[in-house]
Design an enzyme around this catalytic site. Structure first.
Site, mmCIF file in Angstrom:
data_model
loop_
_atom_site.group_PDB
_atom_site.id
_atom_site.type_symbol
_atom_site.label_atom_id
_atom_site.label_comp_id
_atom_site.label_asym_id
_atom_site.label_seq_id
_atom_site.Cartn_x
_atom_site.Cartn_y
_atom_site.Cartn_z
ATOM 1 N N HIS A 122 43.472 33.012 -84.487
ATOM 2 C CA HIS A 122 42.345 32.153 -84.856
ATOM 3 C C HIS A 122 41.073 32.554 -84.107
ATOM 4 O O HIS A 122 39.982 32.146 -84.500
ATOM 5 C CB HIS A 122 42.690 30.681 -84.650
ATOM 6 N N ARG B 119 54.902 28.847 -86.476
ATOM 7 C CA ARG B 119 55.511 28.583 -87.800
ATOM 8 C C ARG B 119 56.510 27.426 -87.735
ATOM 9 O O ARG B 119 57.611 27.509 -88.263
ATOM 10 C CB ARG B 119 56.265 29.802 -88.321
HETATM 11 FE FE1 HAS Z 1 45.786 41.050 -83.638
HETATM 12 C C1 HAS Z 1 48.957 39.790 -84.168
HETATM 13 C C2 HAS Z 1 46.989 43.230 -81.313
HETATM 14 C C3 HAS Z 1 42.620 42.392 -83.231
HETATM 15 C C4 HAS Z 1 44.726 39.388 -86.457
HETATM 16 N N1 HAS Z 1 46.660 39.805 -85.009
HETATM 17 C C5 HAS Z 1 47.966 39.378 -85.028
HETATM 18 C C6 HAS Z 1 48.170 38.478 -86.139
HETATM 19 C C7 HAS Z 1 46.971 38.397 -86.807
HETATM 20 C C8 HAS Z 1 46.038 39.230 -86.083
HETATM 21 C C9 HAS Z 1 46.697 37.610 -88.073
HETATM 22 O O1 HAS Z 1 49.699 44.397 -80.544
HETATM 23 C C10 HAS Z 1 49.479 37.755 -86.470
HETATM 24 C C11 HAS Z 1 50.241 38.403 -87.565
HETATM 25 C C12 HAS Z 1 51.470 37.595 -87.885
HETATM 26 O O2 HAS Z 1 51.378 36.658 -88.715
HETATM 27 O O3 HAS Z 1 52.529 37.839 -87.282
HETATM 28 N N2 HAS Z 1 44.949 42.496 -82.439
HETATM 29 C C13 HAS Z 1 45.616 43.242 -81.532
HETATM 30 C C14 HAS Z 1 44.671 44.115 -80.829
HETATM 31 C C15 HAS Z 1 43.429 43.857 -81.375
HETATM 32 C C16 HAS Z 1 43.619 42.861 -82.391
HETATM 33 C C17 HAS Z 1 44.980 45.096 -79.746
HETATM 34 N N3 HAS Z 1 44.021 40.915 -84.617
HETATM 35 C C18 HAS Z 1 42.861 41.583 -84.324
HETATM 36 C C19 HAS Z 1 41.867 41.309 -85.323
HETATM 37 C C20 HAS Z 1 42.460 40.461 -86.236
HETATM 38 C C21 HAS Z 1 43.803 40.224 -85.778
HETATM 39 C C22 HAS Z 1 40.473 41.881 -85.313
HETATM 40 C C23 HAS Z 1 41.919 39.856 -87.468
HETATM 41 C C24 HAS Z 1 40.747 40.059 -87.970
HETATM 42 N N4 HAS Z 1 47.603 41.413 -82.869
HETATM 43 C C25 HAS Z 1 47.900 42.410 -81.985
HETATM 44 C C26 HAS Z 1 49.355 42.482 -81.812
HETATM 45 C C27 HAS Z 1 49.922 41.513 -82.628
HETATM 46 C C28 HAS Z 1 48.795 40.859 -83.271
HETATM 47 C C29 HAS Z 1 50.121 43.404 -80.938
HETATM 48 C C30 HAS Z 1 51.417 41.207 -82.818
HETATM 49 C C31 HAS Z 1 51.840 40.128 -81.941
HETATM 50 C C32 HAS Z 1 53.232 39.645 -82.227
HETATM 51 O O4 HAS Z 1 54.096 39.792 -81.340
HETATM 52 O O5 HAS Z 1 53.502 39.091 -83.319
HETATM 53 C C33 HAS Z 1 42.134 44.566 -80.994
HETATM 54 O O6 HAS Z 1 41.649 45.248 -82.120
HETATM 55 C C34 HAS Z 1 41.087 43.652 -80.464
HETATM 56 C C35 HAS Z 1 39.817 44.375 -80.057
HETATM 57 C C36 HAS Z 1 38.697 43.421 -79.727
HETATM 58 C C37 HAS Z 1 37.808 43.546 -78.745
HETATM 59 C C38 HAS Z 1 36.721 42.514 -78.569
HETATM 60 C C39 HAS Z 1 35.348 43.098 -78.786
HETATM 61 C C40 HAS Z 1 34.279 42.065 -78.737
HETATM 62 C C41 HAS Z 1 33.176 42.089 -79.499
HETATM 63 C C42 HAS Z 1 32.141 40.979 -79.394
HETATM 64 C C43 HAS Z 1 31.074 41.303 -78.390
HETATM 65 C C44 HAS Z 1 29.901 40.379 -78.504
HETATM 66 C C45 HAS Z 1 29.541 39.496 -77.581
HETATM 67 C C46 HAS Z 1 28.403 38.605 -77.879
HETATM 68 C C47 HAS Z 1 30.242 39.400 -76.291
HETATM 69 C C48 HAS Z 1 37.826 44.689 -77.813
HETATM 70 C C49 HAS Z 1 32.909 43.205 -80.448
HETATM 71 C C50 HAS Z 1 27.659 38.187 -76.651
HETATM 72 C C51 HAS Z 1 26.561 37.284 -77.041
HETATM 73 C C52 HAS Z 1 25.606 36.866 -76.200
HETATM 74 C C53 HAS Z 1 24.571 35.955 -76.666
HETATM 75 C C54 HAS Z 1 25.568 37.330 -74.800
#
Ligand code: HAS
Ligand code: CU
Length: 557
Positions: A385, A447
């Site tokens: 979420h 779930r």
């Molecule tokens: Fe995930 C499970 C690993 C990203 C969605 N993920 C899920 C499931 C969903 C999902 C739906 O390795 C459940 C599936 C199910 O029903 O069983 N996920 C990751 C990793 C990332 C990641 C390593 N997931 C996503 C994204 C999703 C998503 C994106 C949807 C769009 N995920 C997993 C793993 C599972 C998992 C395992 C399996 C777990 C299990 O055991 O079942 C990475 O790609 C995340 C990278 C993100 C970043 C953050 C960057 C931040 C940014 C914002 C910066 C801006 C700022 C603003 C701070 C590095 C870009 C500042 C503002 C100011 C004003 C100062």
């Protein structure tokens, strides 16, 4: 031409024909309607963690799993792909000043509608309570699988439309670099096309014939593996259109500039290469997959973390430029000067902030050993979420706040309520995810209809209560959004809408010399992606084919 200067295409003075706008608008409406339709069960689910049972007020639902299927399919699949089917073709057409191909636009729309009708029939008649993961040997009615296939085919048709538009433009402009917005839109759906092939094999080759009675049994592990082959990359198919907005549109909305044209292209290429060969990180606990293969996917998952990290630095830099251009001073003073009165921008900044926690929890999921602690617990919905449910969902809400006015020619109605929607939602999701994550660490399962679970443990009280409170706020946020959008469409002031999309300039680039233009060769990058996919998946398929057709279908609802 001197070194470092760019041959840039000038896209000014183009307007999409009214007929094409109309199809895009209705495609979007399907998605946003699905968002609202899906959150009612979301509320019931969140409250159930707080031991409050409102499901009895949903007489049309025969089981909790039927509702959970509605929630997952509408919010994770229909919202996202309807949005992308409209948004990405619009972006490429605008970026290249080319009309779309009307017949393909209609085909994609009609396939999306038909797909929805079939899925709606299957789910509302309680013949497909298999959740959005559709794991065999749970067996749904054929109309569920066929409906989902049609939705996927509609995305392929949308991609074809984009490719044709791109090639037309390329024919007329052989030596010009493709504008960034067009490139990243195309790269997003090119990645998704590759990613969608395994699920197509699973549905067309096994689950549809099985649900029609043409074959008796299927191979559960093979179908699960094909599901996650697509299923991890699908999360980036949801995310990349949001990134298109963060990179190419948000800087302008914030009064800043995109940091680097080249870096942005590079980030999207990394997603094309690394999004797909990582699916085993959803199957760490599955038998029948070697530890070595799981480790390879774990390493590649850490690899695909990198382009999001680069995105974080890049989008924050763009926001900082905007805040400083508006008079912000000091280390953090620029944050206050951002145009927080702009409902579209605010929703998207809040989406980014939430995604920081979504990213951190993702890293924990990806760690082979830590995954054993959180797999199948409420930690996982906590994670997703803050990713699909916020980084993507709130961005789609934010984009709607300019895109619906742009497509309807009507001014956004109720800016205050629009602002409130994303603040309320964000505060909600942070409380919700805090509850889900902490109780998940204590073993609270996902779930599960917790309000009726005989094994409920009191140590989950705090987490469950926070989940209920946060979920209620999220629900309210989406209801506010719905009111704003319906009122905009019906009574928004005519003629006072944005006339163009919010383009951003980039501080560095595009560069036309050296190796930079080679970045644009999506076809070549797609081939490299296929090689990586083969390395990551073929060992498993070599030892698991031919399929072991051992399991009949089960309908346990
Ligand atoms: Fe995930 C499970 C690993 C990203 C969605 N993920 C899920 C499931 C969903 C999902 C739906 O390795 C459940 C599936 C199910 O029903 O069983 N996920 C990751 C990793 C990332 C990641 C390593 N997931 C996503 C994204 C999703 C998503 C994106 C949807 C769009 N995920 C997993 C793993 C599972 C998992 C395992 C399996 C777990 C299990 O055991 O079942 C990475 O790609 C995340 C990278 C993100 C970043 C953050 C960057 C931040 C940014 C914002 C910066 C801006 C700022 C603003 C701070 C590095 C870009 C500042 C503002 C100011 C004003 C100062
Ligand atoms: Cu994943």
């Amino acid at each position: 031409m001197s070194a470092g200067t760019a041959t840039v295409f000038d896209p000014t003075g183009f307007e999409l024909p009214d007929g094409q706008r109309r199809v895009l608008r209705w495609t979007l409406y399907i998605g946003y309607f699905a968002l609202v339709a899906g959150v009612f069960h979301g509320l019931a689910q969140a409250l159930s963690y707080a031991q409050i049972d409102i499901l009895k007020y949903f007489p049309f639902l025969e089981s909790y799993y039927q509702g959970l299927t509605v929630h997952g399919v509408t919010n994770a699949l229909i919202l996202t792909f309807s949005f992308s089917n409209a948004f990405l073709p619009l972006m490429i057409s605008r970026a290249l000043s080319q009309k779309l191909v009307s017949s393909l636009l209609w085909t994609s729309f009609i396939l999306m509608v038909l797909g929805n009708v079939l899925v709606f029939y299957a789910v509302t008649t309680n013949q497909a309570s298999v959740l959005y993961t559709a794991y065999a040997p749970l067996q749904a009615h054929w109309s569920f699988y066929v409906g989902l296939v049609l939705i996927v085919v509609s995305t392929w048709v949308a991609l074809l439309n984009m490719i044709i538009v791109y090639r037309r433009w390329r024919g007329a402009h052989p030596d010009v670099r493709v504008p960034l917005l067009a490139f990243i839109s195309l790269a997003s759906y090119a990645m998704w096309f590759l990613a969608s092939l395994p699920i197509a094999v699973s549905f067309l080759g096994f689950l549809i014939p099985w649900s029609l009675g043409l074959i008796d049994k299927v191979d559960p592990l093979l179908n699960r593996t094909l599901f996650w082959f697509t299923g991890h990359a699908i999360v980036y198919a949801w995310l990349l259109p949001a990134y298109v907005s963060w990179y190419a549109l948000v800087p302008r909305q914030a009064g800043g500039k995109l940091m680097s044209d080249t870096l942005t292209r590079f980030v999207f290429i990394l997603f094309l290469l690394l999004s797909i060969p990582t699916g085993f990180h959803h199957q760490y606990t599955d038998p029948g997959i070697s530890t070595g293969m799981k480790a390879v996917h774990a390493v590649l998952t850490f690899g695909v973390f990198f382009p999001s990290l680069a995105t974080a630095f890049s989008v924050v830099a763009a926001l900082e430029m905007g805040g400083r251009a508006r008079g912000g001073r000091g280390l953090l003073g620029w944050i206050r000067r951002l145009p927080w009165g702009d409902a579209s921008l605010t929703a998207q900044i809040l989406a980014m902030v939430t995604f920081v926690f979504g990213g951190i929890t993702g890293l924990i999921n990806a760690s082979y050993t830590l995954n054993l602690v959180i797999h199948n617990t409420s930690w996982i919905p906590g994670h997703f979420h803050m990713t699909v449910g916020s980084a993507v969902g709130l961005t789609l809400v934010g984009v709607a706040y300019w895109l619906i006015p742009y497509l309807t020619g009507r001014q956004l109605w109720g800016r205050g309520l629009a602002l409130a929607s994303s603040w309320v939602y964000t505060i909600g999701v942070l409380i919700f995810a805090r509850g889900m994550s902490s109780a998940g660490l204590e073993g609270m399962p996902r779930r599960t209809y917790m309000a009726q679970a005989p094994y409920y443990q009191s140590q989950w009280d705090l987490g469950g209560m926070l989940t209920g409170i946060g979920g209620t706020l999220m629900f309210l946020g989406i209801i506010f959004f719905f009111i704003v959008i319906v009122a905009t469409i019906l009574v928004g002031k005519k003629g006072a809408a944005p006339k163009d999309i919010p383009w951003s300039e980039s501080l560095h680039g595009p560069v036309s010399e050296g190796w930079a233009p080679r970045l644009d060769r999506i076809g070549v990058w797609s081939l490299v992606a296929v090689v990586l996919i083969l390395i990551a998946y073929s060992p498993w398929f070599v030892s698991n084919l031919p399929p072991r057709l051992i399991s009949p279908g089960f309908s346990i609802w």
